[in-house]
Design an enzyme around this catalytic site. Structure first.
Site, PDB file in Angstrom:
ATOM      1  N   HIS A 101       0.833  -1.210   0.000  1.00  0.00           N
ATOM      2  CA  HIS A 101       0.000   0.000   0.000  1.00  0.00           C
ATOM      3  C   HIS A 101       0.863   1.255   0.000  1.00  0.00           C
ATOM      4  O   HIS A 101       0.908   1.989  -0.964  1.00  0.00           O
ATOM      5  CB  HIS A 101      -0.975   0.020   1.184  1.00  0.00           C
ATOM      6  N   GLU A 149       0.271   3.782  -3.053  1.00  0.00           N
ATOM      7  CA  GLU A 149       0.554   5.162  -2.639  1.00  0.00           C
ATOM      8  C   GLU A 149       1.981   5.188  -2.095  1.00  0.00           C
ATOM      9  O   GLU A 149       2.641   4.173  -2.052  1.00  0.00           O
ATOM     10  CB  GLU A 149      -0.427   5.604  -1.539  1.00  0.00           C
ATOM     11  N   HIS A 193      -7.847  -2.690  -3.674  1.00  0.00           N
ATOM     12  CA  HIS A 193      -6.613  -2.358  -4.405  1.00  0.00           C
ATOM     13  C   HIS A 193      -6.140  -3.528  -5.259  1.00  0.00           C
ATOM     14  O   HIS A 193      -5.720  -3.344  -6.400  1.00  0.00           O
ATOM     15  CB  HIS A 193      -5.506  -1.957  -3.419  1.00  0.00           C
TER      16      HIS A 193
HETATM   17 CO    CO Z   1      -5.830   2.576  -0.019  1.00  0.00          CO
END
Ligand code: CO
Length: 291
Positions: free
Chosen positions: A168, A199, A231
């Protein structure tokens, strides 16, 4: 009179002994959470690893967005603070709160904040509150996680195939630096393994040119997240042109997404169990309660 005093003293001693024996432990498992029904299997799997020891679990999700969504569907899940209230209502006096986050970043910082806030707002309910750390913090964790990831790869993966793990990432706490170290160590162990994040500092854009340069033909995409949720299903494996799978396919590669979360990996479960067993910092007494 002396007899009455003696009886009173004995009674008090017995009461104290009974109270001490009644120290009741509760286990709270705190994950980011998911609203994706198919992704909950990874949470169930890690839950089973904990219940195998006979301990009941109080689940908590750190994501407010996911909790709100689930509540709207009539499937509410506690926040960490609510889970603490439930444990207290059930008569628990000692808590172990195990973070099921991957790195100490935004969500882990959030649960630390909630625990402190709950303890300050409602003091004297617990005699001990210990917090189990996330999956990846120490050099030992890193080595064990790499082995767990390798063991968890599909048997069909050939040495010439690339593997990209999707983490993540975010810019809070130590998470991005730990993921940086992990990405390097993974690639050192196997030059065809990469870690990139949705990210944070390790974008897929940095990895894609490396795969092209190595003329990779087949790529396995594997979530480096507890669950294979939104995701994994959309940003990693989805059909949209900007998904990782689509970008790799557009570069002429054969793409094999794996939709399983780390929570289903037995070796990963063992690392979390070790973190629970060694959780030592007692947030109530301020002492290290276990070595
Ligand atoms: Co997220």
């Amino acid at each position: 009179m002396r007899r009455i005093v003696l009886a009173f003293v004995l009674c008090c001693a017995l009461c104290t002994a009974t109270f001490a024996a009644e120290a009741k432990q509760a286990l709270i498992l705190a994950a980011f959470g998911t609203s994706e029904p198919a992704a909950t299997v990874a949470l169930e799997d890690i839950g089973k690893a904990y219940t195998a020891s006979g301990q009941p679990i109080i689940w908590a999700y750190s994501s407010n967005i996911i909790r709100k969504k689930l509540a709207g569907q009539g499937k509410p899940v506690h926040s960490v603070s609510e889970a603490m209230d439930t444990a207290a209502a059930q008569g628990a006096t000692e808590l172990l709160i195990q973070s099921l986050h991957i790195v100490p970043a935004e969500e882990y910082i959030k649960i630390q904040r909630q625990i402190v806030q709950n303890l300050c707002a409602k003091p004297n309910r617990f005699t001990a509150v210990r917090l189990g750390h996330p999956l990846l913090e120490s050099a030992q964790d890193q080595q064990e996680v790499i082995l767990a990831l390798q063991q968890g790869l599909p048997a069909q993966r050939k040495p010439s195939d690339a593997v990209i793990f999707m983490g993540h990432g975010n810019d809070r706490g130590a998470g991005d630096l730990i993921l940086d170290s992990m990405a390097r160590a993974l690639h050192e162990k196997d030059a065809r393994m990469w870690l990139a994040t949705v990210e944070g500092a390790h974008s897929f854009d940095k990895v894609l040119p490396q795969l092209k340069a190595q003329k990779i033909k087949r790529v396995w995409l594997v979530p480096f997240m507890l669950v294979a949720g939104d995701h994994a299903r959309n940003d990693m494996a989805g059909a949209e042109p900007d998904s990782w799978a689509s970008q790799l396919k557009a570069a002429g590669m054969d793409v094999k997404p794996v939709l399983a979360g780390l929570g289903s990996n037995k070796a990963i479960q063992q690392i979390f169990l070790r973190h629970s067993a060694t959780a030592a910092d007692d947030l109530v007494s301020g002492k290290q309660t276990r070595e």
